[in-house]
Design an enzyme around this catalytic site. Structure first.
Site: not given
Ligand code: CA
Ligand code: CA
Length: 455
Positions: A227, A267, A271, A324
């Protein structure tokens, strides 16, 4: 309690994203770490999260390294200097000012590190990996196992050692100018507390070694590890503000397909997982990226997520993104005054914005959605295992729209979402009308502060 200022629309535009300043109510024993003591002259890196500004303002609030002694203020323009600053002075308050572009994929002497450098000695070769795990011969029921998968893991560990950087507790990291950036790094707030990230562009945390998982989804997926910024392992009190998160110029759409699936090298953007809590993300720009904000990575309650994962997401812009924004499990997540922009000629396939996952408590108010033809209001929400969502006074293409009603009208009976009666957000500064949000955010999000740092 500080008196709250209510701004007119024009005044709000003039200082959009800047601190709302009021006279200090009283002298503080630590004026550098007191929101009420901030003035328009307080330098960027000495500012703290204003009172009532989202979940990160709960309890003791978020002051980062604002109270750093002069010896703990670091100006960095190389990877070595940045990592030395992170390592210095333990958890004493520290300020790290980033100058220019810092590339994570570099050796200690500053020379570039390539994927081939990380793979050297590990014996990993993508062509051999593709041959070994071709579904035509390896099948689709087992995750890859064998010499090339082992070699991939060794090569990946080499890269992780180079690009995974943990921001320590009581740190403020700021871009010294609006052009400051970190590229190729997987930043983390890993079990730390009281961290501020501002005025910084974070881009392209590409994974050199994506892993094939034929059991992920109906057709399998290439999964990447990094991330742009990961808030993980019970990290708390994190304020991410006026920053930019993007894959550009290395978009996944430029990657090939293998086994009929996109070879995705990125990714998440930011997060928040594994029992982390009390995060405010404000006035950021998220663009050219698929998976944005995963809040909670598992339905299992064993990683400390129940009662945590409380995040406020306000006044951010999301443009050319996939999914997301956020996807939530467990947490009470306040999403207000954001602008979600879909584009007709998108290079990132659009999936949805608001994901209601297991035991999620999403509260979406006064957001603006600019959707292209073919994307409906109902498409903004997707249910995973959630049962509820609250949506209030959001606007779709300028028209106030009941998002939850639109979603339910299009969803199967088993996928209906009820209104969430569990909570109502209180930690907010000012909520603007949804229709005012696109203009308000046009020039006030992302890194906008120039040298000198004053607002
Ligand atoms: Ca992640
Ligand atoms: Ca995946």
């Amino acid at each position: 309690m500080r008196k709250r200022n209510y701004l007119s629309m024009s005044a709000a535009l003039a200082v959009a994203g800047a601190l709302i300043v009021s006279a200090p109510a009283s002298a503080s024993p630590n004026p550098l770490a007191d929101p009420a003591a901030q003035t328009a002259q307080t330098p960027l890196e000495r500012q703290v999260l204003p009172q009532s500004d989202g979940w990160a303002s709960a309890g003791a609030g978020t002051t980062g390294g604002s109270a750093a002694e002069a010896a703990n203020v670091f100006d960095v323009s190389t990877k070595a200097e940045l990592l030395a600053a992170f390592a210095a002075a333990g958890t004493q308050p520290k300020i790290v000012r980033v100058h220019g572009t810092i590339d994570a994929n570099t050796a200690p002497d500053g020379s570039a590190l390539t994927c081939e450098n990380y793979a050297a000695g590990a014996g990993y070769h993508l062509e051999q990996y593709l041959q070994d795990f071709d579904p035509a011969t390896y099948g689709r029921s087992e995750e890859p196992a064998g010499p090339q998968e082992s070699a991939r893991r060794v090569a990946a560990a080499n890269q992780a050692k180079s690009i995974r950087w943990d921001i320590p507790s009581n740190t403020t990291i700021v871009g010294a100018t609006a052009e400051s950036s970190i590229t190729g790094a997987a930043l983390r707030v890993n079990g730390a507390t009281n961290v501020i990230v501002r005025n910084l562009t974070v881009r392209d945390s590409a994974d050199c070694f994506p892993a094939w998982d034929p059991t992920d989804g109906a057709e399998g997926n290439w999964n990447s590890e990094y991330d742009l910024l990961q808030v993980i392992n019970k990290a708390t009190h994190v304020w991410i503000d006026h920053s930019a998160f993007t894959d550009a110029p290395n978009l996944d759409s430029e990657q090939p397909e293998y086994f009929g699936r996109p070879y995705q090298v990125h990714d998440g953007a930011v997060d928040v997982t594994n029992g982390s809590d009390l995060v405010t993300m404000s006035f950021n720009r998220f663009s050219d990226h698929d998976k944005l904000l995963l809040i909670g990575s598992t339905d299992s309650p064993t990683r400390g997520d129940p009662g945590k994962l409380r995040v406020t997401i306000h006044h951010n812009v999301f443009e050319n993104v996939g999914q997301r924004a956020p996807r939530v499990r467990f947490g009470q997540v306040d999403v207000y005054n954001n602008h979600f922009i879909g584009t007709e000629d998108s290079t990132v396939p659009f999936e949805y914005f608001l994901g209601a996952g297991f035991d999620s408590h999403l509260y979406a108010e006064a957001n603006a959605f600019t959707l292209p033809a073919g994307v409906d209001a109902a498409d903004t929400i997707r249910r995973f295992k959630g049962t509820s969502i609250t949506t209030v006074a959001n606007a779709v293409n300028g028209k106030i729209t009941d998002l939850r009603a639109e979603y339910n009208a299009a969803a199967a009976p088993a996928d209906q979402l009820a209104a969430d009666t569990a909570w109502t957000p209180t930690l907010r500064t000012q909520v603007h009308p949804a229709q005012a949000v696109p203009a308000l955010l046009q020039k006030s999000t992302g890194p906008i502060f120039t040298a000198g740092g004053n607002l």
